[in-house]
Write a protein that holds these residues in place. Structure first.
Motif, short mmCIF file in Angstrom:
data_model
loop_
_atom_site.label_atom_id
_atom_site.label_comp_id
_atom_site.label_asym_id
_atom_site.label_seq_id
_atom_site.Cartn_x
_atom_site.Cartn_y
_atom_site.Cartn_z
N TYR A 268 0.85 -1.19 0.00
CA TYR A 268 0.00 0.00 0.00
C TYR A 268 0.89 1.24 0.00
CZ TYR A 268 -3.35 3.58 1.38
OH TYR A 268 -4.11 4.71 1.41
N LYS A 273 -2.38 6.02 -2.53
CA LYS A 273 -3.50 5.23 -2.02
C LYS A 273 -3.80 4.03 -2.91
CE LYS A 273 -5.66 9.18 0.28
NZ LYS A 273 -4.96 8.87 1.55
N ASN A 275 -3.35 0.02 -3.67
CA ASN A 275 -3.04 -1.31 -3.15
C ASN A 275 -2.55 -2.20 -4.29
OD1 ASN A 275 -3.70 -1.86 -0.24
ND2 ASN A 275 -5.64 -0.92 -0.84
N ASP A 307 -8.29 -3.81 -3.20
CA ASP A 307 -8.61 -3.49 -1.81
C ASP A 307 -7.52 -4.10 -0.95
OD1 ASP A 307 -10.16 -2.92 0.69
OD2 ASP A 307 -11.72 -2.44 -0.75
N ASN A 308 -7.77 -4.17 0.33
CA ASN A 308 -6.77 -4.61 1.30
C ASN A 308 -6.86 -6.12 1.46
OD1 ASN A 308 -4.92 -4.57 3.45
ND2 ASN A 308 -6.56 -4.25 4.94
N SER A 329 -10.62 -9.73 1.23
CA SER A 329 -10.15 -8.41 1.62
C SER A 329 -10.65 -8.00 3.00
CB SER A 329 -10.56 -7.35 0.59
OG SER A 329 -11.97 -7.14 0.61
N ASP A 331 -11.77 -4.86 5.17
CA ASP A 331 -12.26 -3.50 4.90
C ASP A 331 -11.85 -2.49 5.98
OD1 ASP A 331 -13.90 -4.02 7.08
OD2 ASP A 331 -15.79 -3.76 6.00
N ASN A 332 -11.07 -2.95 6.97
CA ASN A 332 -10.61 -2.04 8.03
C ASN A 332 -11.76 -1.32 8.73
OD1 ASN A 332 -7.71 -2.37 8.01
ND2 ASN A 332 -7.71 -1.35 6.02
N SER A 334 -14.07 0.28 7.45
CA SER A 334 -14.17 1.58 6.79
C SER A 334 -15.24 1.54 5.71
CB SER A 334 -12.82 1.95 6.17
OG SER A 334 -12.95 3.08 5.31
N ASP A 336 -15.17 3.27 3.14
CA ASP A 336 -14.50 3.50 1.87
C ASP A 336 -13.94 2.21 1.27
OD1 ASP A 336 -14.99 6.24 2.09
OD2 ASP A 336 -13.13 6.57 3.21
N GLN A 337 -14.00 1.12 2.01
CA GLN A 337 -13.46 -0.14 1.52
C GLN A 337 -14.55 -1.20 1.51
OE1 GLN A 337 -9.71 0.60 4.28
NE2 GLN A 337 -9.33 -1.15 2.94
#
Length: 358
Positions: A268, A273, A275, A307-308, A329, A331-332, A334, A336-337
């Motif tokens: 990341y 920003k 990934n 994504d993460n 993934s 999403d933390n 969040s 936004d994810q």
């Protein structure tokens, strides 16, 4: 619901709340929407591969960030383990980075009749301390790695680097301390035991995300230490060797299948920003000997939807002679994810298109 009623009671009488002895809810059951993502040929151009690689499906699971009716604790999924693949359904175990075991299902790529459903059942199990109290505080709840045992799971944690054993009993899951490891000196609090897997001989493999963050020694951070240990070992275990990272990449999950160790990595860049993801296969013998020999099998980059990605599961595909790889993934928590589940077929000797294409 009990929680709002209890909250209202607290507003009327603080003494009533002090006297309440209702135990915390340690298991929650619900359903969450699941949907196939439509990908274009341009999106698929972001898949890099060594050999054959076919995207079977790309799914999205909704969490509280998209649906306020879902439990707040559902999200932030890391690590991934196949519990059972039977009929049209495959069931997974994952871990949240707020101290919960999450169990859900998806279409089984091994079934010719598998289809995308609109919802999937979810079971959330709260991780507890030895006194059966839910884990609390950022340094205690950051669970990242998950590996099945004969009686439950081993779970690894960052920040407060440690292992716990989750044991299945007649009344639910009970937590107890796991094996002790050393070698965390210099690791970032958020770069510790990120990945955990079981070896064919019954031992376990754990890996840090990065190497030690030493001022002026950028090369040290690229060497992520890993440990090999017995589940019931009382002796303190030092690192066996190091996995080599590349640039900003760090290890997010590990799985072992046959004579191969599969390593998922994530990069990341906070400035852009962006990934990136990378999947490698290493010979198990080289890992056991302390000098991993690894080959990149799959890379993901924009314009593929990124994504993460922190969860990995791998299983054999008897129909094609290849491997089925699942990537999940985090999403933390969040908005936004997202929580995305990808399924790939790698190194198939024959074509075996299964299920609805994304």
């Amino acid at each position: 619901m009990r929680v709002p009623a209890l909250f209202a009671l607290c507003l009327i009488s603080s003494a009533a709340c002090a006297q309440s002895s209702a135990p915390p809810v340690l298991e929650t059951y619900f359903s969450t929407p699941i949907s196939a993502q439509t990908l274009t040929p341009e999106n698929l151009a972001g898949i890099g591969k060594t050999g054959q690689a076919e995207l079977i499906y790309a799914l999205r699971l909704e969490t509280r960030r998209q649906d306020p009716k879902l439990p707040e604790e559902f999200g932030g999924l890391s690590s991934l383990s196949v519990r059972i693949a039977e009929g049209d359904t495959i069931s997974f175990d994952a871990i949240t980075d707020r101290g919960h075991l999450a169990r859900f299902s998806a279409p089984n790529p091994l079934s010719q009749k598998a289809a995308i459903r609109t919802e999937t059942p979810v079971q959330l199990i709260t991780l507890t301390d030895p006194a059966d109290k839910p884990l609390r505080g950022g340094n205690q709840i950051d669970s990242e790695g998950l590996a099945p045992t004969d009686t439950g799971f081993l779970i690894s944690f960052e920040r407060n680097h440690r292992l716990i054993e989750l044991v299945k009993t007649d009344t639910g899951y009970k937590s107890q301390p796991g094996p002790s490891l050393t070698g965390f000196e210099g690791l970032e609090p958020n770069g510790g035991m990120e990945a955990l897997a079981r070896l064919p001989n019954g031992q376990y493999l754990a890996s840090a995300e990065y190497g030690p963050d030493r001022l002026g020694d950028a090369a040290a951070k690229l060497k992520a230490p890993y440990w090999i240990f017995d589940q019931n070992s009382k002796a303190v275990t030092a690192p066996r060797g190091n996995f080599e990272n590349q640039g900003r990449f760090g290890i997010t999950d590990i799985r072992v299948l046959g004579e191969e160790v599969w390593v998922l990595k994530r990069s990341y860049d906070p400035a852009t920003k962006i990934n990136l993801s990378r999947l490698e296969a290493c010979s198990l013998e080289s890992v056991v000997m302390g000098g991993p020999i690894c080959t990149a099998k799959l890379t993901l980059a924009p314009p593929f939807p990124m994504d993460n990605y922190e969860g990995l599961a791998v299983m054999n595909d008897p129909q094609s002679g290849g491997k089925i790889v699942f990537i999940l993934s985090d999403d933390n928590f969040s908005a936004d994810q997202g929580t995305f589940l990808l399924a790939f077929r790698l190194d198939a000797s024959i074509s075996a298109n299964i299920g609805d294409k994304p």
